[in-house]
Design an enzyme around this catalytic site. Structure first.
Site, PDB file in Angstrom:
ATOM      1  N   ASP A  51       0.874  -1.183   0.000  1.00 47.66           N
ATOM      2  CA  ASP A  51       0.000   0.000   0.000  1.00 47.66           C
ATOM      3  C   ASP A  51       0.903   1.222   0.000  1.00 47.66           C
ATOM      4  O   ASP A  51       2.101   1.129   0.272  1.00 47.66           O
ATOM      5  CB  ASP A  51      -0.903  -0.002   1.247  1.00 47.66           C
ATOM      6  CG  ASP A  51      -1.813   1.223   1.300  1.00 47.66           C
ATOM      7  OD1 ASP A  51      -2.277   1.687   0.242  1.00 47.66           O
ATOM      8  OD2 ASP A  51      -2.055   1.746   2.416  1.00 47.66           O
ATOM      9  N   SER A  52       0.307   2.381  -0.287  1.00 49.13           N
ATOM     10  CA  SER A  52       1.061   3.630  -0.203  1.00 49.13           C
ATOM     11  C   SER A  52       1.533   3.876   1.220  1.00 49.13           C
ATOM     12  O   SER A  52       2.364   4.756   1.442  1.00 49.13           O
ATOM     13  CB  SER A  52       0.173   4.790  -0.636  1.00 49.13           C
ATOM     14  OG  SER A  52      -0.927   4.899   0.249  1.00 49.13           O
ATOM     15  N   CYS A  76      -4.366  -1.109  -2.126  1.00 45.82           N
ATOM     16  CA  CYS A  76      -4.471   0.343  -2.292  1.00 45.82           C
ATOM     17  C   CYS A  76      -5.377   0.609  -3.497  1.00 45.82           C
ATOM     18  O   CYS A  76      -5.077   0.159  -4.605  1.00 45.82           O
ATOM     19  CB  CYS A  76      -3.071   0.897  -2.546  1.00 45.82           C
ATOM     20  SG  CYS A  76      -3.005   2.658  -2.894  1.00 45.82           S
ATOM     21  N   GLU A 116      -1.580   8.363   8.468  1.00 45.84           N
ATOM     22  CA  GLU A 116      -0.168   7.966   8.450  1.00 45.84           C
ATOM     23  C   GLU A 116       0.539   8.370   9.754  1.00 45.84           C
ATOM     24  O   GLU A 116       1.459   7.707  10.200  1.00 45.84           O
ATOM     25  CB  GLU A 116       0.561   8.594   7.251  1.00 45.84           C
ATOM     26  CG  GLU A 116       0.243   7.917   5.919  1.00 45.84           C
ATOM     27  CD  GLU A 116       0.784   6.492   5.828  1.00 45.84           C
ATOM     28  OE1 GLU A 116       1.945   6.271   6.205  1.00 45.84           O
ATOM     29  OE2 GLU A 116       0.036   5.599   5.394  1.00 45.84           O
ATOM     30  N   CYS A 123     -10.850   3.824  -0.023  1.00 48.20           N
ATOM     31  CA  CYS A 123      -9.414   3.937   0.267  1.00 48.20           C
ATOM     32  C   CYS A 123      -9.136   3.016   1.444  1.00 48.20           C
ATOM     33  O   CYS A 123      -9.888   3.018   2.426  1.00 48.20           O
ATOM     34  CB  CYS A 123      -9.079   5.387   0.621  1.00 48.20           C
ATOM     35  SG  CYS A 123      -7.410   5.622   1.265  1.00 48.20           S
ATOM     36  N   HIS A 183      -7.081   3.095   3.719  1.00 53.58           N
ATOM     37  CA  HIS A 183      -6.798   3.752   5.002  1.00 53.58           C
ATOM     38  C   HIS A 183      -8.083   4.012   5.809  1.00 53.58           C
ATOM     39  O   HIS A 183      -8.048   4.072   7.035  1.00 53.58           O
ATOM     40  CB  HIS A 183      -6.133   5.113   4.780  1.00 53.58           C
ATOM     41  CG  HIS A 183      -4.663   5.059   4.466  1.00 53.58           C
ATOM     42  ND1 HIS A 183      -4.166   4.529   3.309  1.00 53.58           N
ATOM     43  CD2 HIS A 183      -3.579   5.499   5.165  1.00 53.58           C
ATOM     44  CE1 HIS A 183      -2.833   4.644   3.292  1.00 53.58           C
ATOM     45  NE2 HIS A 183      -2.457   5.223   4.416  1.00 53.58           N
TER      46      HIS A 183
END
Ligand code: DGL
Length: 263
Positions: A11-12, A74, A152, A184, A186
């Site tokens: 993932d990012s 992602c 993050e 997303c 996240h």
């Protein structure tokens, strides 16, 4: 290909751990390697070409580490790079896309909301899926600007986060959505906060469970399911701080390793 080889996931950043949790729950004997490209997060505001190049870099690393299958955990990388990855690598590659289809099938108000990154919402793949399944309903698309950088940092419940979420949700609530699609990986970490802000009648949908089930199916079809019942290795690598991974994975801390890696 060796059945005991790991499932490679990237993932990012830290968000794809929400997908990893679903995969680990469904496939507890599989070895897994997770790459968090947090140094380059967020991907969402980058160009399609940059997202493609970062995705290639991550796939190359996961292949070097011996992955038998790759899960692109992602939405932004999937919607911008999956076609290229599938046609250039000779290994099963699973992607994640916003769950527009189930939301469009179930909506009663004929209005659904989708929260995703700019990179996902502007991609051709997303546009095609939306055209195919949600043509006759109203889709309120909102870019989750600012959310990924806060996640993050591990800032899940801060006043800044609450304020941002209120701003992003308000056009959806005004439009009377009955489904909120989290586009997303996240965002599942925001579900407790979101539930406090939206009417109880709004159903939140994310794609983690579907991705895990699909991963199971593809491993089974390719005879790649790990049949050994030994304790698996569950390795997480990040090219930034390990703190947020440790926070989000704290309930697994005795079973996993989290390390910094240059990639
Ligand atoms: N987890 C990524 C996704 O699913 C976040 C994208 C980003 O880094 O902006 O889209």
């Amino acid at each position: 290909m060796n059945k005991t080889a790991p499932i490679g996931i990237f993932d990012s950043g830290v968000g794809g751990t929400s997908i990893w949790k679903e995969i680990n729950a469904l496939l507890p004997f599989e070895n897994t390697i997770y790459l968090a490209d947090s140094k380059n997060a967020p991907y969402g505001n980058k160009s399609a070409e940059e997202i493609l190049q970062l995705s290639i870099k991550n796939v190359e690393k996961l292949l070097k580490m011996g992955s038998k299958i790759i899960v692109v955990a992602c939405n932004t990388a999937t919607t911008n790079a999956i076609d290229y990855l599938r046609s250039n690598y000779n290994i099963p590659i699973i992607g994640i896309e916003p769950a527009i289809k189930p939301a469009a099938l179930q909506t009663v108000t004929k209005t659904i909301g989708i929260l995703a990154t700019k990179g996902t919402l502007s991609s051709r793949l997303f546009h095609n899926t939306s055209e195919a399944f949600a043509k006759d309903i109203q889709v309120i698309e909102v870019i989750g600007e600012g959310l990924v950088p806060l996640i993050e940092k591990g800032s899940l419940q801060t006043p800044e986060m609450i304020e941002l979420l209120q701003k992003h949700l308000s056009p959806m609530i005004v439009a009377n959505i009955d489904h909120l699609v989290l586009g997303c990986s996240h965002y599942p970490y925001l579900i407790p906060q979101l539930e406090k802000m939206i009417p109880k009648s709004v159903k939140i949908i994310d794609s983690g469970g579907a991705v895990a089930r699909h991963t199971f199916k593809i491993l089974e079809q390719n005879q790649l399911l790990n049949t050994s019942e030994t304790e698996p290795f569950l390795d997480f690598f990040t090219n930034a701080t390990t703190d947020t991974l440790a926070l989000l994975l704290k309930e697994y801390k005795d079973k996993i390793t989290i390390k910094r890696l240059h990639f």
